[in-house]
Design a protein around this motif. Structure first.
Motif, PDB file in Angstrom:
ATOM      1  N   VAL A 156       0.827  -1.211   0.000  1.00  0.00           N
ATOM      2  CA  VAL A 156       0.000   0.000   0.000  1.00  0.00           C
ATOM      3  C   VAL A 156       0.860   1.260   0.000  1.00  0.00           C
ATOM      4  O   VAL A 156       0.604   2.203  -0.762  1.00  0.00           O
ATOM      5  CB  VAL A 156      -0.967   0.011   1.189  1.00  0.00           C
ATOM      6  N   ALA A 157       1.901   1.298   0.846  1.00  0.00           N
ATOM      7  CA  ALA A 157       2.759   2.486   0.896  1.00  0.00           C
ATOM      8  C   ALA A 157       3.415   2.776  -0.454  1.00  0.00           C
ATOM      9  O   ALA A 157       3.401   3.918  -0.922  1.00  0.00           O
ATOM     10  CB  ALA A 157       3.800   2.337   2.006  1.00  0.00           C
ATOM     11  N   PRO A 158       3.974   1.757  -1.135  1.00  0.00           N
ATOM     12  CA  PRO A 158       4.506   2.039  -2.473  1.00  0.00           C
ATOM     13  C   PRO A 158       3.431   2.489  -3.464  1.00  0.00           C
ATOM     14  O   PRO A 158       3.670   3.394  -4.264  1.00  0.00           O
ATOM     15  CB  PRO A 158       5.113   0.699  -2.892  1.00  0.00           C
ATOM     16  N   LEU A 159       2.251   1.865  -3.416  1.00  0.00           N
ATOM     17  CA  LEU A 159       1.188   2.246  -4.349  1.00  0.00           C
ATOM     18  C   LEU A 159       0.768   3.705  -4.160  1.00  0.00           C
ATOM     19  O   LEU A 159       0.323   4.357  -5.109  1.00  0.00           O
ATOM     20  CB  LEU A 159      -0.027   1.327  -4.167  1.00  0.00           C
ATOM     21  N   ALA A 160       0.924   4.231  -2.939  1.00  0.00           N
ATOM     22  CA  ALA A 160       0.557   5.619  -2.679  1.00  0.00           C
ATOM     23  C   ALA A 160       1.401   6.590  -3.505  1.00  0.00           C
ATOM     24  O   ALA A 160       0.992   7.731  -3.736  1.00  0.00           O
ATOM     25  CB  ALA A 160       0.699   5.927  -1.192  1.00  0.00           C
ATOM     26  N   ARG A 161       2.572   6.129  -3.980  1.00  0.00           N
ATOM     27  CA  ARG A 161       3.388   7.002  -4.828  1.00  0.00           C
ATOM     28  C   ARG A 161       2.716   7.293  -6.161  1.00  0.00           C
ATOM     29  O   ARG A 161       3.076   8.264  -6.837  1.00  0.00           O
ATOM     30  CB  ARG A 161       4.744   6.342  -5.094  1.00  0.00           C
ATOM     31  N   LEU A 162       1.760   6.451  -6.549  1.00  0.00           N
ATOM     32  CA  LEU A 162       1.062   6.658  -7.821  1.00  0.00           C
ATOM     33  C   LEU A 162      -0.045   7.700  -7.719  1.00  0.00           C
ATOM     34  O   LEU A 162      -0.607   8.109  -8.735  1.00  0.00           O
ATOM     35  CB  LEU A 162       0.467   5.334  -8.311  1.00  0.00           C
ATOM     36  N   PRO A 164      -1.803  11.325  -7.252  1.00  0.00           N
ATOM     37  CA  PRO A 164      -1.386  12.692  -7.561  1.00  0.00           C
ATOM     38  C   PRO A 164      -0.830  13.375  -6.312  1.00  0.00           C
ATOM     39  O   PRO A 164      -1.281  13.123  -5.198  1.00  0.00           O
ATOM     40  CB  PRO A 164      -2.688  13.358  -8.031  1.00  0.00           C
ATOM     41  N   ALA A 165       0.149  14.240  -6.511  1.00  0.00           N
ATOM     42  CA  ALA A 165       0.792  14.897  -5.376  1.00  0.00           C
ATOM     43  C   ALA A 165      -0.212  15.631  -4.502  1.00  0.00           C
ATOM     44  O   ALA A 165      -0.105  15.602  -3.267  1.00  0.00           O
ATOM     45  CB  ALA A 165       1.864  15.865  -5.886  1.00  0.00           C
ATOM     46  N   ARG A 166      -1.219  16.252  -5.117  1.00  0.00           N
ATOM     47  CA  ARG A 166      -2.207  16.999  -4.319  1.00  0.00           C
ATOM     48  C   ARG A 166      -3.033  16.071  -3.441  1.00  0.00           C
ATOM     49  O   ARG A 166      -3.533  16.479  -2.391  1.00  0.00           O
ATOM     50  CB  ARG A 166      -3.133  17.794  -5.239  1.00  0.00           C
ATOM     51  N   SER A 167      -3.173  14.792  -3.849  1.00  0.00           N
ATOM     52  CA  SER A 167      -3.947  13.843  -3.049  1.00  0.00           C
ATOM     53  C   SER A 167      -3.215  13.430  -1.785  1.00  0.00           C
ATOM     54  O   SER A 167      -3.834  12.971  -0.823  1.00  0.00           O
ATOM     55  CB  SER A 167      -4.261  12.595  -3.878  1.00  0.00           C
ATOM     56  N   ARG A 168      -1.887  13.574  -1.795  1.00  0.00           N
ATOM     57  CA  ARG A 168      -1.094  13.138  -0.641  1.00  0.00           C
ATOM     58  C   ARG A 168      -0.824  14.243   0.358  1.00  0.00           C
ATOM     59  O   ARG A 168      -0.270  13.995   1.430  1.00  0.00           O
ATOM     60  CB  ARG A 168       0.234  12.549  -1.130  1.00  0.00           C
ATOM     61  N   THR A 197      -9.139   7.777  -4.193  1.00  0.00           N
ATOM     62  CA  THR A 197      -8.558   7.898  -5.531  1.00  0.00           C
ATOM     63  C   THR A 197      -8.397   6.515  -6.147  1.00  0.00           C
ATOM     64  O   THR A 197      -7.905   5.599  -5.500  1.00  0.00           O
ATOM     65  CB  THR A 197      -7.187   8.603  -5.486  1.00  0.00           C
ATOM     66  N   ARG A 198      -8.804   6.395  -7.404  1.00  0.00           N
ATOM     67  CA  ARG A 198      -8.738   5.115  -8.108  1.00  0.00           C
ATOM     68  C   ARG A 198      -7.427   4.997  -8.868  1.00  0.00           C
ATOM     69  O   ARG A 198      -7.014   5.923  -9.581  1.00  0.00           O
ATOM     70  CB  ARG A 198      -9.922   4.991  -9.075  1.00  0.00           C
ATOM     71  N   LEU A 199      -6.780   3.835  -8.726  1.00  0.00           N
ATOM     72  CA  LEU A 199      -5.619   3.471  -9.527  1.00  0.00           C
ATOM     73  C   LEU A 199      -6.090   2.460 -10.568  1.00  0.00           C
ATOM     74  O   LEU A 199      -6.402   1.319 -10.221  1.00  0.00           O
ATOM     75  CB  LEU A 199      -4.519   2.864  -8.650  1.00  0.00           C
ATOM     76  N   PRO A 200      -6.184   2.844 -11.828  1.00  0.00           N
ATOM     77  CA  PRO A 200      -6.742   1.934 -12.839  1.00  0.00           C
ATOM     78  C   PRO A 200      -5.759   0.843 -13.230  1.00  0.00           C
ATOM     79  O   PRO A 200      -4.546   1.039 -13.258  1.00  0.00           O
ATOM     80  CB  PRO A 200      -7.026   2.871 -14.020  1.00  0.00           C
ATOM     81  N   PHE A 201      -6.297  -0.335 -13.535  1.00  0.00           N
ATOM     82  CA  PHE A 201      -5.492  -1.423 -14.068  1.00  0.00           C
ATOM     83  C   PHE A 201      -5.183  -1.147 -15.545  1.00  0.00           C
ATOM     84  O   PHE A 201      -5.927  -0.435 -16.226  1.00  0.00           O
ATOM     85  CB  PHE A 201      -6.233  -2.752 -13.955  1.00  0.00           C
ATOM     86  N   ALA A 202      -4.113  -1.762 -16.023  1.00  0.00           N
ATOM     87  CA  ALA A 202      -3.764  -1.626 -17.431  1.00  0.00           C
ATOM     88  C   ALA A 202      -4.820  -2.272 -18.324  1.00  0.00           C
ATOM     89  O   ALA A 202      -5.062  -1.827 -19.453  1.00  0.00           O
ATOM     90  CB  ALA A 202      -2.398  -2.260 -17.688  1.00  0.00           C
ATOM     91  N   ALA A 203      -5.469  -3.314 -17.812  1.00  0.00           N
ATOM     92  CA  ALA A 203      -6.548  -3.999 -18.528  1.00  0.00           C
ATOM     93  C   ALA A 203      -7.491  -4.578 -17.489  1.00  0.00           C
ATOM     94  O   ALA A 203      -7.064  -4.913 -16.380  1.00  0.00           O
ATOM     95  CB  ALA A 203      -5.996  -5.106 -19.428  1.00  0.00           C
ATOM     96  N   ASN A 223       7.313   1.378  -7.789  1.00  0.00           N
ATOM     97  CA  ASN A 223       8.695   1.216  -7.323  1.00  0.00           C
ATOM     98  C   ASN A 223       9.712   1.850  -8.269  1.00  0.00           C
ATOM     99  O   ASN A 223      10.858   2.083  -7.874  1.00  0.00           O
ATOM    100  CB  ASN A 223       9.008  -0.267  -7.126  1.00  0.00           C
ATOM    101  N   ALA A 224       9.278   2.113  -9.507  1.00  0.00           N
ATOM    102  CA  ALA A 224      10.175   2.772 -10.460  1.00  0.00           C
ATOM    103  C   ALA A 224      10.205   4.277 -10.269  1.00  0.00           C
ATOM    104  O   ALA A 224      11.057   4.964 -10.851  1.00  0.00           O
ATOM    105  CB  ALA A 224       9.741   2.439 -11.887  1.00  0.00           C
ATOM    106  N   ARG A 225       9.311   4.793  -9.451  1.00  0.00           N
ATOM    107  CA  ARG A 225       9.242   6.237  -9.220  1.00  0.00           C
ATOM    108  C   ARG A 225      10.147   6.635  -8.056  1.00  0.00           C
ATOM    109  O   ARG A 225      10.417   5.828  -7.164  1.00  0.00           O
ATOM    110  CB  ARG A 225       7.800   6.664  -8.930  1.00  0.00           C
ATOM    111  N   PRO A 226      10.599   7.888  -8.047  1.00  0.00           N
ATOM    112  CA  PRO A 226      11.438   8.343  -6.929  1.00  0.00           C
ATOM    113  C   PRO A 226      10.684   8.249  -5.608  1.00  0.00           C
ATOM    114  O   PRO A 226       9.478   8.507  -5.546  1.00  0.00           O
ATOM    115  CB  PRO A 226      11.724   9.810  -7.288  1.00  0.00           C
ATOM    116  N   ARG A 227      11.391   7.868  -4.562  1.00  0.00           N
ATOM    117  CA  ARG A 227      10.781   7.769  -3.242  1.00  0.00           C
ATOM    118  C   ARG A 227      10.598   9.154  -2.649  1.00  0.00           C
ATOM    119  O   ARG A 227      11.465  10.013  -2.753  1.00  0.00           O
ATOM    120  CB  ARG A 227      11.637   6.918  -2.302  1.00  0.00           C
ATOM    121  N   ARG A 228       9.454   9.335  -1.992  1.00  0.00           N
ATOM    122  CA  ARG A 228       9.189  10.574  -1.270  1.00  0.00           C
ATOM    123  C   ARG A 228       9.105  10.252   0.211  1.00  0.00           C
ATOM    124  O   ARG A 228       9.276   9.108   0.625  1.00  0.00           O
ATOM    125  CB  ARG A 228       7.879  11.211  -1.760  1.00  0.00           C
ATOM    126  N   ARG A 229       8.798  11.270   1.006  1.00  0.00           N
ATOM    127  CA  ARG A 229       8.651  11.041   2.437  1.00  0.00           C
ATOM    128  C   ARG A 229       7.644   9.946   2.692  1.00  0.00           C
ATOM    129  O   ARG A 229       6.552   9.943   2.122  1.00  0.00           O
ATOM    130  CB  ARG A 229       8.185  12.348   3.123  1.00  0.00           C
TER     131      ARG A 229
END
Length: 235
Positions: A156-162, A164-168, A197-203, A223-229
């Motif tokens: 869940v914590a990694p998925l939160a990186r997806l 939008p910044a304003r949502s966090r 906030t919905r994270l859509p699947f690729a399919a 996990n490919a995105r830069p880590r934030r706080r």
């Protein structure tokens, strides 16, 4: 995201999913209000087959009905399987008619459905309800969300990186709230509010294993995105 980019189930499909996954309901007639747990099934036409409750109040009232059927409301409450603020996700109320189905069962024929969610109320007609299908993950969603939540730090914590910044902004916690074939919904809680906030699947996922693969794809992207706080977590 736009609806075209981020699809989600229709109100009729959400209603059918609630019917499919629920194990309890409340039946209200002019004379009685009865709670039934584990005593109903749903057929392909969205009719509810009810095993008579032990006190037989419904059957007794139905026996006195002048036309052999009885007006009734059937109510379902869909509660998030994960501990979040305001855990009631959906309330579904069906209006229709009860009639006898043999000596030990009743059948409820819905005429319409009212779906109440955080963003408002939707009336679902009988044709829509009958033609809609429950989500393929509906009966597995609670277990899958509970497992995902249990691996909060790794998933869940990694998925939160997806998100939008304003949502966090000001977030104190993020939890998985919903899961359907189109994606995963995360609830972001702040000190005095929350939003989803919905994270859509690729399919679209066609079965639970497919949904797990889609979540792994989201995790790989996260996990490919830069880590934030790191977000605080609730014990």
């Amino acid at each position: 995201m736009s609806a075209a980019i981020c699809p989600e189930p229709t109100p009729a499909e959400r209603a059918r999913s609630v019917l499919s996954a629920a194990d309890s309901l409340t039946v209200t007639t002019h004379g009685h209000r009865v709670e039934l747990i584990g005593l109903h099934t749903v057929d392909a036409a969205a009719r509810l087959l009810l095993q008579n409750p032990p006190d037989a109040h419904l059957a007794a009232e139905l026996a006195l009905a002048p036309h052999g059927d009885l007006a009734a409301l059937v109510e379902f409450t869909d509660i998030a399987p994960v501990a979040v603020r305001e855990r009631v996700r959906t309330r579904l109320t069906l209006g229709g008619w009860l009639s006898a189905l043999g000596p030990k069962a009743l059948v409820f024929n819905p005429a319409r459905a009212v779906l109440t969610e955080a963003d408002g109320t939707t009336v679902v007609g009988l044709d829509e309800l009958t033609l809609a299908s429950p989500d393929p993950l509906a009966t597995h969603e609670a277990e899958m969300l509970a497992r995902l939540n249990a691996s909060h730090a790794d998933a869940v914590a990694p998925l939160a990186r997806l998100l939008p910044a304003r949502s966090r902004l000001g977030a104190s916690d993020v939890r998985p709230l919903r899961l359907d074939r189109h994606g995963l919904v995360l609830r972001v809680e702040t000190a005095d509010a929350h939003h989803d906030t919905r994270l859509p699947f690729a399919a679209p996922a066609t079965h639970p294993g497919d949904a797990v693969r889609q979540i792994h794809l989201l995790l790989a992207e996260a996990n490919a995105r830069p880590r934030r706080r790191r977000l605080p977590t609730r014990s």
